[in-house]
Design an enzyme around this catalytic site. Structure first.
Site, PDB file in Angstrom:
ATOM      1  CB  CYS A  75       4.436 -29.883  -1.585  1.00 50.24           C
ATOM      2  SG  CYS A  75       3.629 -29.470  -2.659  1.00 50.24           S
TER       3      CYS A  75
ATOM      4  CD  GLN B  46       0.213  -8.918   8.978  1.00 55.60           C
ATOM      5  OE1 GLN B  46       0.726 -10.191   7.802  1.00 55.60           O
ATOM      6  NE2 GLN B  46       1.352  -8.432   8.914  1.00 55.60           N
TER       7      GLN B  46
ATOM      8  CG  ASP C 252      -4.057   1.480   3.108  1.00 53.81           C
ATOM      9  OD1 ASP C 252      -3.217   0.681   3.684  1.00 53.81           O
ATOM     10  OD2 ASP C 252      -4.056   0.752   2.256  1.00 53.81           O
TER      11      ASP C 252
ATOM     12  CB  CYS D 213       6.468  -7.987   4.329  1.00 51.55           C
ATOM     13  SG  CYS D 213       6.272  -6.731   3.479  1.00 51.55           S
TER      14      CYS D 213
END
Length: 459
Positions: free
Chosen positions: A76, A290, A340, A415
């Site tokens: 990159c 996700q 949620d 995560c």
């Protein structure tokens, strides 16, 4: 008194002993710890101290005297400036080893658990670790006489790095972002100025359904106004048929949060559709899904392997989002319940269950730490719980509820290894860690997802 022997601006040699949880190299100078972004385990380097604290030094890499065999050239062009990726200079096989080590380091740092006594499996990687992200959130900036740039903020800064292409993004997200950027410039739409608090367009968000080809564009704006809206929508419709949903979200807060609370439709549909594990999901603008759809199926397969289900169990899907994990298990259990805090996510979850013909699910808006105890008071006790919290980990109230509820099986999908370790230390009062399975959801970055199977200890 400063015990650190290093002074700011000092140059000195260093051997990199290991890599840290943010992908930086770690070495020791006169017993003081030194963090060096861009350095790799085993390398002998010369560094320059840029930030000196009592207990550590942050340094920049000046010279590599002995190069690691795992060093590769980052493909990159803005890799070092951008900050979005931390590991493009590391061979992919070594990235996978590092991510397992990051999990180990987190256990060592945040718990009294001996990681050598835990079953921590090798990281599951991708065959092709590029072009995987289904969503982009590029900030906007006005430069010069009316030129609009889009990109990401540099590491630890609010300096925008202009990005023409990003090789971890799905190509369509970049194509749409660049087209919209050029429209904003063409029509002279006011661009948000963070310092002045003026202007309108703050961020361009694009999400694509990899399996369906449907793409959603969201203008994040500082006000409800969007000048030249009709003209821009007409051009987008003509040039980008893959864009099936165009939304506007208003965020007037002076914060780093991307989305505000108010979202409305500009053109097309309210949501886009994506397919996952033979199920269909509607995704509204603010709903969590996700970011790497290719690895998500691998992740959920690991959750499936972890749970032993006979069909008679009740299952809680905490932090359920649009219902993906719970609905993947609905056919294997008696009942699934999910909660949620984002109302749109719960609306999506209900709609997705209906779309997939799933009737044994129940969803509620609220915090997991409030809703779970309420359900228990009403007589519902889950046999198994899946928690998939944000980076901040599980709320301490939820940890208390989980310890009170005593579900036989608990699967923690993390995560963030640091908050995972913190939560495991608390859950260890009643649960035994059977194994930990790292999964690489974000190749080229220092992020690692971990599936942990916890089993209730015998009394």
């Amino acid at each position: 008194m400063n015990q650190n022997p290093v002074e700011e601006g000092q140059k000195f040699p260093l051997t990199i002993r290991r890599m840290g949880i943010n992908g930086e190299g770690i070495g020791y100078f006169k017993k003081a710890v030194v963090f060096v972004p861009g350095a790799i385990t085993g390398e002998e380097v010369v560094v320059e101290a840029v930030k000196v604290r009592d207990r550590f030094t942050e340094a920049k890499l000046n010279k590599i005297r002995k190069k690691s065999p795992n060093r590769v050239t980052a493909p990159c062009p803005v890799y070092e400036a951008c900050g979005g990726c931390q590991l493009q200079h590391v061979a992919y096989s070594a990235q996978l080893e590092l991510k397992r080590d990051i999990v180990i380091q987190s256990i060592e740092k945040h718990t009294k658990i001996d990681p050598t006594k835990l079953k921590i499996r090798p990281t599951i990687g991708m065959e092709d670790p590029w072009r995987y992200r289904n969503k982009s959130q590029f900030q906007t900036r006005m430069v010069g006489s009316g030129q609009v740039e889009t990109g990401l903020f540099g590491a630890n800064s609010h300096q925008l790095v202009p990005i023409e292409d990003c090789i971890v993004q799905q190509p369509v997200t970049i194509k749409v972002t660049n087209f919209v950027r050029d429209l904003l410039e063409k029509y002279g739409v006011p661009i948000y100025d963070e310092k002045a608090g003026s202007g309108i367009v703050r961020t361009i968000v694009v999400r694509t359904g990899v399996k369906t080809g449907e793409t959603q564009l969201v203008f994040i704006t500082n006000s409800k106004k969007l000048p030249k809206k009709r003209e821009m929508l007409a051009e987008i419709e003509a040039a980008l048929p893959e864009v099936t949903s165009i939304m506007q979200n208003v965020n007037q807060a002076k914060s780093s949060l991307i989305f505000g609370d108010e979202t409305f439709l500009l053109a097309g549909k309210e949501s886009i559709e994506e397919k996952l594990m033979e199920l269909e999901f509607d995704l509204s603008a603010r709903a969590f899904f996700q970011l790497n759809p290719f690895q998500t199926e691998r992740l959920y397969q690991e959750v499936e392997k972890a749970l032993v289900l006979t069909g008679s169990e009740t299952l809680v899907d905490a932090y359920c989002g649009v219902g993906t994990i719970g609905q993947a298990f609905a056919g294997k259990v008696k009942e699934v319940r999910g909660m949620d805090i984002i109302p749109e996510s719960i609306e999506d979850a209900k709609r997705n269950a209906e779309k997939n013909g799933i009737e044994n699910v129940y969803y509620e808006v609220g915090k997991a730490e409030d809703v779970l105890p309420k359900w228990v008071n009403e007589g519902f006790r889950p046999d198994a719980v899946i928690v998939d919290p944000p980076r901040s980990g599980c709320d301490q109230g939820l940890i208390k509820s989980l310890l009170d509820v005593e579900a036989k099986q608990l699967v923690y999908v993390s995560c963030n290894p640091s908050t995972l370790a913190r939560d495991l230390a608390l859950l260890a009062k009643k649960y035994r860690i059977r194994y930990m399975q790292p999964v690489d959801m974000f190749p080229q970055t220092a992020h690692v997802e971990t599936v942990v199977l916890l089993q209730l200890k015998d009394k």
